[in-house]
Design a protein around this motif. Sequence first.
Motif, mmCIF file in Angstrom:
data_model
loop_
_atom_site.group_PDB
_atom_site.id
_atom_site.type_symbol
_atom_site.label_atom_id
_atom_site.label_comp_id
_atom_site.label_asym_id
_atom_site.label_seq_id
_atom_site.Cartn_x
_atom_site.Cartn_y
_atom_site.Cartn_z
ATOM 1 N N ASN A 11 0.870 -1.173 0.000
ATOM 2 C CA ASN A 11 0.000 0.000 0.000
ATOM 3 C C ASN A 11 0.904 1.220 0.000
ATOM 4 O O ASN A 11 1.519 1.544 1.011
ATOM 5 C CB ASN A 11 -0.917 -0.010 1.226
ATOM 6 N N VAL A 12 1.008 1.875 -1.158
ATOM 7 C CA VAL A 12 1.851 3.058 -1.304
ATOM 8 C C VAL A 12 0.965 4.290 -1.122
ATOM 9 O O VAL A 12 -0.036 4.450 -1.817
ATOM 10 C CB VAL A 12 2.519 3.098 -2.700
ATOM 11 N N MET A 13 1.339 5.150 -0.184
ATOM 12 C CA MET A 13 0.574 6.372 0.076
ATOM 13 C C MET A 13 1.280 7.554 -0.582
ATOM 14 O O MET A 13 2.504 7.677 -0.496
ATOM 15 C CB MET A 13 0.442 6.602 1.586
ATOM 16 N N PRO A 14 0.507 8.446 -1.225
ATOM 17 C CA PRO A 14 1.116 9.625 -1.868
ATOM 18 C C PRO A 14 1.905 10.461 -0.872
ATOM 19 O O PRO A 14 1.469 10.677 0.259
ATOM 20 C CB PRO A 14 -0.102 10.418 -2.375
ATOM 21 N N GLY A 15 3.077 10.891 -1.301
ATOM 22 C CA GLY A 15 3.907 11.750 -0.470
ATOM 23 C C GLY A 15 4.689 11.035 0.612
ATOM 24 O O GLY A 15 5.457 11.658 1.335
ATOM 25 N N MET A 16 4.494 9.738 0.754
ATOM 26 C CA MET A 16 5.219 8.980 1.774
ATOM 27 C C MET A 16 6.412 8.292 1.112
ATOM 28 O O MET A 16 6.235 7.554 0.141
ATOM 29 C CB MET A 16 4.313 7.947 2.429
ATOM 30 N N PRO A 17 7.627 8.506 1.643
ATOM 31 C CA PRO A 17 8.812 7.925 1.011
ATOM 32 C C PRO A 17 9.001 6.437 1.303
ATOM 33 O O PRO A 17 9.878 5.804 0.729
ATOM 34 C CB PRO A 17 9.958 8.735 1.627
ATOM 35 N N LYS A 18 8.174 5.874 2.193
ATOM 36 C CA LYS A 18 8.362 4.487 2.587
ATOM 37 C C LYS A 18 7.014 3.770 2.561
ATOM 38 O O LYS A 18 5.988 4.350 2.895
ATOM 39 C CB LYS A 18 8.943 4.445 4.003
ATOM 40 N N ALA A 19 7.033 2.510 2.158
ATOM 41 C CA ALA A 19 5.821 1.699 2.154
ATOM 42 C C ALA A 19 6.183 0.290 2.605
ATOM 43 O O ALA A 19 7.287 -0.189 2.350
ATOM 44 C CB ALA A 19 5.203 1.657 0.759
ATOM 45 N N LYS A 20 5.239 -0.357 3.281
ATOM 46 C CA LYS A 20 5.481 -1.705 3.777
ATOM 47 C C LYS A 20 4.714 -2.727 2.953
ATOM 48 O O LYS A 20 3.608 -2.465 2.486
ATOM 49 C CB LYS A 20 5.033 -1.835 5.234
ATOM 50 N N VAL A 21 5.311 -3.900 2.820
ATOM 51 C CA VAL A 21 4.602 -5.021 2.215
ATOM 52 C C VAL A 21 3.491 -5.424 3.183
ATOM 53 O O VAL A 21 3.739 -5.659 4.361
ATOM 54 C CB VAL A 21 5.557 -6.211 1.953
ATOM 55 N N LYS A 22 2.257 -5.477 2.693
ATOM 56 C CA LYS A 22 1.108 -5.823 3.522
ATOM 57 C C LYS A 22 0.832 -7.321 3.501
ATOM 58 O O LYS A 22 0.281 -7.873 4.443
ATOM 59 C CB LYS A 22 -0.132 -5.062 3.053
ATOM 60 N N SER A 23 1.196 -7.965 2.396
ATOM 61 C CA SER A 23 0.947 -9.395 2.272
ATOM 62 C C SER A 23 1.892 -9.966 1.219
ATOM 63 O O SER A 23 2.212 -9.288 0.238
ATOM 64 C CB SER A 23 -0.510 -9.638 1.862
ATOM 65 N N ARG A 24 2.327 -11.193 1.434
ATOM 66 C CA ARG A 24 3.190 -11.888 0.469
ATOM 67 C C ARG A 24 2.551 -13.225 0.156
ATOM 68 O O ARG A 24 2.192 -13.982 1.053
ATOM 69 C CB ARG A 24 4.586 -12.089 1.041
ATOM 70 N N VAL A 25 2.433 -13.512 -1.140
ATOM 71 C CA VAL A 25 1.901 -14.793 -1.586
ATOM 72 C C VAL A 25 2.976 -15.467 -2.431
ATOM 73 O O VAL A 25 3.530 -14.854 -3.348
ATOM 74 C CB VAL A 25 0.599 -14.609 -2.408
ATOM 75 N N ILE A 26 3.284 -16.723 -2.095
ATOM 76 C CA ILE A 26 4.301 -17.490 -2.819
ATOM 77 C C ILE A 26 3.594 -18.612 -3.556
ATOM 78 O O ILE A 26 2.826 -19.377 -2.961
ATOM 79 C CB ILE A 26 5.356 -18.039 -1.843
ATOM 80 N N LEU A 27 3.848 -18.701 -4.867
ATOM 81 C CA LEU A 27 3.165 -19.661 -5.735
ATOM 82 C C LEU A 27 4.169 -20.483 -6.529
ATOM 83 O O LEU A 27 5.239 -19.982 -6.891
ATOM 84 C CB LEU A 27 2.276 -18.919 -6.755
ATOM 85 N N THR A 28 3.804 -21.727 -6.825
ATOM 86 C CA THR A 28 4.595 -22.502 -7.776
ATOM 87 C C THR A 28 4.353 -21.903 -9.165
ATOM 88 O O THR A 28 3.344 -21.214 -9.377
ATOM 89 C CB THR A 28 4.163 -23.981 -7.795
ATOM 90 N N PRO A 29 5.234 -22.137 -10.124
ATOM 91 C CA PRO A 29 4.986 -21.625 -11.475
ATOM 92 C C PRO A 29 3.637 -22.090 -12.045
ATOM 93 O O PRO A 29 2.938 -21.313 -12.699
ATOM 94 C CB PRO A 29 6.161 -22.193 -12.285
ATOM 95 N N GLN A 30 3.253 -23.334 -11.773
ATOM 96 C CA GLN A 30 1.975 -23.841 -12.267
ATOM 97 C C GLN A 30 0.800 -23.089 -11.645
ATOM 98 O O GLN A 30 -0.156 -22.729 -12.337
ATOM 99 C CB GLN A 30 1.846 -25.349 -11.981
#
Length: 104
Positions: free
Chosen positions: A43-62
């Motif tokens: 979630n990137v907020m306008p004017g904010m120089p830093k943003a955090k990953v809110k969620s990570r999803v790891i998938l196989t290529p298939q």
Amino acid sequence: MENQQEEQSQLNIELTEEIAEGTYANLAIITHSNAEFVVDFVNVMPGMPKAKVKSRVILTPQHAKRFMKAMLDNIKKFESIHGPIQDQEPVSLPMNFGGPTAQA
């Protein structure tokens, strides 16, 4: 006999209240290796120089390819009801996360 087989093959998916609330993200950073795709939702907020990953999803290529096809199918269905989704200008944030070039 068929009904019994159908009941045994159904998948019961649980959705907790916390997960059901969802997490807003306006940027997806996608990287991959030979064994997996990693999708970081940010979630990137306008004017904010830093943003955090809110969620990570790891998938196989298939699974990544199945996900892509499901998204395309759902976008087509959405656009058939609501009209074309307008593309916005590409995001040009300086992002270097140490993996292959990210795309959103």
